[in-house]
Design a protein around this motif. Structure first.
Motif, PDB file in Angstrom:
ATOM      1  N   GLN A 163       0.834  -1.213   0.000  1.00  0.00           N
ATOM      2  CA  GLN A 163       0.000   0.000   0.000  1.00  0.00           C
ATOM      3  C   GLN A 163       0.867   1.260   0.000  1.00  0.00           C
ATOM      4  OE1 GLN A 163      -3.658  -2.224   2.411  1.00  0.00           O
ATOM      5  NE2 GLN A 163      -2.816  -0.347   3.266  1.00  0.00           N
ATOM      6  N   VAL A 164       1.945   1.222   0.777  1.00  0.00           N
ATOM      7  CA  VAL A 164       2.885   2.339   0.748  1.00  0.00           C
ATOM      8  C   VAL A 164       3.496   2.469  -0.645  1.00  0.00           C
ATOM      9  CG1 VAL A 164       5.028   3.271   1.718  1.00  0.00           C
ATOM     10  CG2 VAL A 164       3.390   2.108   3.209  1.00  0.00           C
ATOM     11  N   ALA A 165       3.854   1.347  -1.254  1.00  0.00           N
ATOM     12  CA  ALA A 165       4.421   1.378  -2.603  1.00  0.00           C
ATOM     13  C   ALA A 165       3.433   1.961  -3.606  1.00  0.00           C
ATOM     14  CB  ALA A 165       4.853  -0.027  -3.022  1.00  0.00           C
ATOM     15  N   ALA A 166       2.156   1.625  -3.458  1.00  0.00           N
ATOM     16  CA  ALA A 166       1.148   2.195  -4.360  1.00  0.00           C
ATOM     17  C   ALA A 166       1.093   3.720  -4.208  1.00  0.00           C
ATOM     18  CB  ALA A 166      -0.216   1.574  -4.078  1.00  0.00           C
ATOM     19  N   ALA A 167       1.143   4.188  -2.964  1.00  0.00           N
ATOM     20  CA  ALA A 167       1.160   5.636  -2.728  1.00  0.00           C
ATOM     21  C   ALA A 167       2.398   6.271  -3.348  1.00  0.00           C
ATOM     22  CB  ALA A 167       1.111   5.914  -1.224  1.00  0.00           C
ATOM     23  N   LEU A 168       3.529   5.600  -3.222  1.00  0.00           N
ATOM     24  CA  LEU A 168       4.773   6.138  -3.795  1.00  0.00           C
ATOM     25  C   LEU A 168       4.761   6.110  -5.311  1.00  0.00           C
ATOM     26  CD1 LEU A 168       7.447   7.299  -2.540  1.00  0.00           C
ATOM     27  CD2 LEU A 168       5.766   6.362  -0.969  1.00  0.00           C
ATOM     28  N   LEU A 169       4.117   5.112  -5.897  1.00  0.00           N
ATOM     29  CA  LEU A 169       4.023   5.098  -7.359  1.00  0.00           C
ATOM     30  C   LEU A 169       3.275   6.323  -7.869  1.00  0.00           C
ATOM     31  CD1 LEU A 169       3.350   1.315  -8.002  1.00  0.00           C
ATOM     32  CD2 LEU A 169       5.308   2.617  -8.840  1.00  0.00           C
ATOM     33  N   ILE A 170       2.186   6.678  -7.210  1.00  0.00           N
ATOM     34  CA  ILE A 170       1.480   7.906  -7.581  1.00  0.00           C
ATOM     35  C   ILE A 170       2.385   9.111  -7.366  1.00  0.00           C
ATOM     36  CG2 ILE A 170      -0.418   9.433  -6.897  1.00  0.00           C
ATOM     37  CD1 ILE A 170      -2.134   6.962  -6.430  1.00  0.00           C
ATOM     38  N   SER A 171       3.115   9.106  -6.258  1.00  0.00           N
ATOM     39  CA  SER A 171       3.957  10.255  -5.906  1.00  0.00           C
ATOM     40  C   SER A 171       5.114  10.434  -6.885  1.00  0.00           C
ATOM     41  CB  SER A 171       4.502  10.088  -4.488  1.00  0.00           C
ATOM     42  OG  SER A 171       3.449   9.912  -3.566  1.00  0.00           O
ATOM     43  N   VAL A 172       5.835   9.343  -7.194  1.00  0.00           N
ATOM     44  CA  VAL A 172       6.980   9.499  -8.093  1.00  0.00           C
ATOM     45  C   VAL A 172       6.524   9.738  -9.527  1.00  0.00           C
ATOM     46  CG1 VAL A 172       8.561   8.205  -6.617  1.00  0.00           C
ATOM     47  CG2 VAL A 172       7.255   6.978  -8.375  1.00  0.00           C
ATOM     48  N   HIS A 173       5.387   9.185  -9.894  1.00  0.00           N
ATOM     49  CA  HIS A 173       4.818   9.480 -11.211  1.00  0.00           C
ATOM     50  C   HIS A 173       4.544  10.977 -11.322  1.00  0.00           C
ATOM     51  CE1 HIS A 173       1.324   9.759 -14.059  1.00  0.00           C
ATOM     52  NE2 HIS A 173       2.132   9.009 -14.780  1.00  0.00           N
ATOM     53  N   GLN A 174       3.941  11.534 -10.291  1.00  0.00           N
ATOM     54  CA  GLN A 174       3.670  12.971 -10.246  1.00  0.00           C
ATOM     55  C   GLN A 174       4.978  13.759 -10.196  1.00  0.00           C
ATOM     56  OE1 GLN A 174       0.561  14.163 -10.353  1.00  0.00           O
ATOM     57  NE2 GLN A 174       0.541  16.214  -9.421  1.00  0.00           N
ATOM     58  N   GLY A 175       5.908  13.294  -9.371  1.00  0.00           N
ATOM     59  CA  GLY A 175       7.166  14.022  -9.211  1.00  0.00           C
ATOM     60  C   GLY A 175       7.978  14.072 -10.483  1.00  0.00           C
ATOM     61  N   VAL A 176       8.066  12.969 -11.208  1.00  0.00           N
ATOM     62  CA  VAL A 176       8.808  12.945 -12.467  1.00  0.00           C
ATOM     63  C   VAL A 176       8.184  13.908 -13.470  1.00  0.00           C
ATOM     64  CG1 VAL A 176       9.368  11.524 -14.484  1.00  0.00           C
ATOM     65  CG2 VAL A 176       9.775  10.638 -12.172  1.00  0.00           C
ATOM     66  N   ALA A 177       6.853  13.897 -13.555  1.00  0.00           N
ATOM     67  CA  ALA A 177       6.170  14.798 -14.487  1.00  0.00           C
ATOM     68  C   ALA A 177       6.428  16.263 -14.131  1.00  0.00           C
ATOM     69  CB  ALA A 177       4.672  14.514 -14.487  1.00  0.00           C
ATOM     70  N   LEU A 178       6.388  16.590 -12.848  1.00  0.00           N
ATOM     71  CA  LEU A 178       6.610  17.976 -12.431  1.00  0.00           C
ATOM     72  C   LEU A 178       8.070  18.389 -12.621  1.00  0.00           C
ATOM     73  CD1 LEU A 178       4.383  18.073  -9.220  1.00  0.00           C
ATOM     74  CD2 LEU A 178       3.863  19.016 -11.481  1.00  0.00           C
ATOM     75  N   ARG A 179       9.005  17.461 -12.400  1.00  0.00           N
ATOM     76  CA  ARG A 179      10.415  17.784 -12.658  1.00  0.00           C
ATOM     77  C   ARG A 179      10.630  18.068 -14.133  1.00  0.00           C
ATOM     78  NH1 ARG A 179      13.759  20.138  -9.847  1.00  0.00           N
ATOM     79  NH2 ARG A 179      13.284  18.717  -8.096  1.00  0.00           N
ATOM     80  N   ARG A 180      10.010  17.308 -14.985  1.00  0.00           N
ATOM     81  CA  ARG A 180      10.157  17.534 -16.422  1.00  0.00           C
ATOM     82  C   ARG A 180       9.492  18.839 -16.848  1.00  0.00           C
ATOM     83  NH1 ARG A 180       9.051  12.513 -20.134  1.00  0.00           N
ATOM     84  NH2 ARG A 180      10.454  13.732 -21.446  1.00  0.00           N
ATOM     85  N   ARG A 181       8.447  19.238 -16.125  1.00  0.00           N
ATOM     86  CA  ARG A 181       7.842  20.550 -16.386  1.00  0.00           C
ATOM     87  C   ARG A 181       8.826  21.657 -16.031  1.00  0.00           C
ATOM     88  NH1 ARG A 181       2.425  22.063 -13.142  1.00  0.00           N
ATOM     89  NH2 ARG A 181       1.424  20.647 -14.664  1.00  0.00           N
ATOM     90  N   LEU A 182       9.581  21.466 -14.920  1.00  0.00           N
ATOM     91  CA  LEU A 182      10.566  22.467 -14.496  1.00  0.00           C
ATOM     92  C   LEU A 182      11.805  22.464 -15.379  1.00  0.00           C
ATOM     93  CD1 LEU A 182      10.450  21.897 -10.614  1.00  0.00           C
ATOM     94  CD2 LEU A 182       9.690  23.954 -11.836  1.00  0.00           C
ATOM     95  N   ALA A 183      12.209  21.280 -15.864  1.00  0.00           N
ATOM     96  CA  ALA A 183      13.442  21.154 -16.655  1.00  0.00           C
ATOM     97  C   ALA A 183      13.169  20.310 -17.886  1.00  0.00           C
ATOM     98  CB  ALA A 183      14.551  20.537 -15.808  1.00  0.00           C
ATOM     99  N   PRO A 184      12.474  20.871 -18.891  1.00  0.00           N
ATOM    100  CA  PRO A 184      12.075  20.087 -20.071  1.00  0.00           C
ATOM    101  C   PRO A 184      13.244  19.462 -20.819  1.00  0.00           C
ATOM    102  CG  PRO A 184      11.005  22.249 -20.031  1.00  0.00           C
ATOM    103  CD  PRO A 184      12.047  22.264 -18.972  1.00  0.00           C
ATOM    104  N   ALA A 185      14.418  20.035 -20.690  1.00  0.00           N
ATOM    105  CA  ALA A 185      15.551  19.519 -21.455  1.00  0.00           C
ATOM    106  C   ALA A 185      16.144  18.258 -20.832  1.00  0.00           C
ATOM    107  CB  ALA A 185      16.638  20.590 -21.556  1.00  0.00           C
ATOM    108  N   VAL A 186      15.790  17.970 -19.580  1.00  0.00           N
ATOM    109  CA  VAL A 186      16.353  16.809 -18.886  1.00  0.00           C
ATOM    110  C   VAL A 186      15.365  15.647 -18.991  1.00  0.00           C
ATOM    111  CG1 VAL A 186      17.229  15.900 -16.718  1.00  0.00           C
ATOM    112  CG2 VAL A 186      17.607  18.304 -17.315  1.00  0.00           C
TER     113      VAL A 186
END
Length: 518
Positions: free
Chosen positions: A449-472
């Motif tokens: 269950q914790v892993a499921a929560a983290l999957l949502i979190s890292v999925h969101q985090g990766v998308a937001l990082r790419r929004r901040l740094a599109p070239a990376v």
């Protein structure tokens, strides 16, 4: 698991005196493998020799524990010859006192397979008919309703296995296609005649470690997958946090030669930039939940080989009492029903797995806190503009993750040290192996269950990082994981309930949908 959820049968597992694997039992449990009993004449002759020897011994007025005597502390009570045939049926009758949740259909299939494995070794004095009856139950999908609570793990899993013994004889109840049916009715409608147990067969069915061993097989598969999934989540968290990929350098890990830990570090290297640039003034060392992730995950990775050995040795053992030596024609009284190895394995596994929950929970705490996330929005909210003021992102999900983690950590008290003297001080030292296995499965559930929560979190985090740094751009493996998650989880901008997505992710996890590392 409802029959409609069973996997397509892709192979058959043959039960003889050969060695079975954890994967064999899990495949039977999940419905991707069928069960057959060896037709080899030498195997069937070996099984028959034990039963025939007991028959001869009885005719010679031999004293045999559990056959011509009472059980346990009642071993000093002699049973009159005219009551010997009734004794095995009495054994499962008075052990019909289990409580708690019923084992799931998948767990029940694993239990039947584990008991069949032990009895097939040829040292239990049972008939071929008994082995075939267990195969019939599995083949027809007639699964005994087995309460999960009531075993101290020595003298074996007596109470839960009494429900298997009773069903073989047409008593108690079964699950059939998701419906609860009286066993007598289910057997009759399947064209199966109830067994009349031979003198030692009640004891042979019940006096063993099949329940704890079956649960351990299923726990192992889930723990092994979590090792990989937690590593992938860590890689995604590191990318989202703009972390330091140098922490997983090959030379760095060559100087600490734990193989599992080194493997986890190698997986992380494969997921992150192969030649990461210098830090250029950024924080040199990430916090421990990222930097030390191989050291945390690696404990479980390094434990898995010895966990496998303990579980598979138990699975491939004759573990009832007495042991019947058909070739030497001896009855050997011992304590092979004692589940100490499984108890220790499950206590150790749940500790290592709970540490994964704690690791992921700490990673999530970094991701949602703008003080530590290197520029990510607070609570990983994806909303922009005026509505950002009323959007709370993953704030509540982090609270739930913390709750699940705390409960997992609370469950790590070792069950094996809580031995209780039972049965008139005959069973005065017991393993608690089945309780340990049940606890381990609960810790696995919470950690998933914790892993499921983290999957949502890292999925969101990766998308937001790419929004901040599109070239990376992430490495291909992380991109592929993000795309796989896109099918079930969309970017969270406007606040929404997340439990439906969490449940889908749990289903994917337990089906081992994502292919993680080689």
């Amino acid at each position: 698991m409802h029959p409609a959820d069973l996997k397509t049968i892709s192979r058959a597992v043959c039960f003889d005196q050969g060695r079975l694997s954890i994967e064999d039992i899990v495949a039977i449990a999940e419905g991707s493998a069928s069960v057959t009993l060896s037709q080899a004449p030498e195997f069937r002759a070996t099984i028959s020799r034990g039963a025939d020897f007991l028959d001869r011994l009885l005719k010679e007025d031999g004293t045999i524990y559990g056959v011509t005597t009472g059980y346990g502390d009642s071993c000093t009570v002699s049973v009159p010859a005219d009551l010997v045939a009734e004794l095995p049926h009495r054994l499962y009758t008075y052990h019909g006192c289990g409580l708690g949740e019923y084992f799931s259909p998948a767990q029940t299939r694993a239990i039947l397979a584990a008991r069949l494995a032990s009895l097939s070794k040829g040292y239990s004095g049972v008939s071929v008919d008994l082995l075939e009856q267990i195969v019939r139950l599995l083949d027809k999908g007639l699964l005994p309703l087995i309460p999960s609570e009531g075993s101290v793990g020595a003298s074996g899993d007596l109470t839960p296995l009494s429900y298997l013994a009773a069903v073989l004889c047409g008593e108690r109840e079964v699950w059939r296609a998701g419906t609860r049916v009286p066993a007598a009715q289910a057997l009759a409608e399947a064209g199966i005649a109830p067994l009349r147990l031979r003198p030692k067969e009640g004891l042979a069915i019940m006096n063993g470690t099949a329940v704890m061993t079956a649960l351990a097989c299923m726990a192992f598969t889930r723990a092994e997958y979590l090792t990989r999934l937690c590593t992938r989540i860590t890689a995604m968290a590191s990318f989202a946090l703009d972390g330091n990929a140098h922490h997983f350098d090959e030379t760095l890990f060559s100087v600490k030669p734990h193989r599992g830990q080194q493997r986890v570090a190698a997986w992380l290297r494969s997921d992150l930039l192969r030649n990461p640039p210098p830090r250029n003034g950024k924080r040199l060392q990430d916090r421990y939940s990222i930097r030390c992730a191989p050291h945390v995950i690696g404990v479980l990775a390094d434990a898995l080989p010895w966990l496998r050995e303990s579980i598979e040795n138990e699975l491939n053992s004759a573990n009832d009492n007495p042991i019947i030596d058909p070739d030497g024609e001896r009855v050997l009284h011992g304590g092979h029903f004692y589940g100490g190895h499984i108890a220790f394995a499950m206590d150790g596994m749940k500790n290592a797995v709970a540490n994964l929950a704690d690791l992921m929970d700490r990673q999530m705490a970094l991701l949602v806190d703008s003080r530590y996330s290197n520029g990510l929005p607070s609570n990983l909210s994806g909303m922009q503009g005026p509505r950002a003021a009323i959007s709370h992102g993953l704030k509540a999900l982090q609270i739930s993750s913390s709750a699940w983690t705390a409960e997992a950590l609370k469950q790590t008290m070792p069950a094996s040290v809580f031995s209780r003297s039972t049965e008139c001080h005959n069973q005065d030292k017991v393993s608690m192996g089945t309780i340990a296995a049940r606890d381990c499965l609960r810790v696995l559930e919470l950690t998933e269950q914790v892993a499921a929560a983290l999957l949502i979190s890292v999925h969101q985090g990766v998308a937001l990082r790419r929004r901040l740094a599109p070239a990376v751009a992430p490495e291909a493996s992380l991109l592929a994981m993000a795309e796989a998650l896109n099918a079930d989880v969309s970017l969270i901008e406007e606040d929404r309930r997340l439990d439906p997505e969490l449940r889908v992710l749990l289903d994917r996890m337990r089906a081992r949908t994502w292919k993680l590392y080689e």
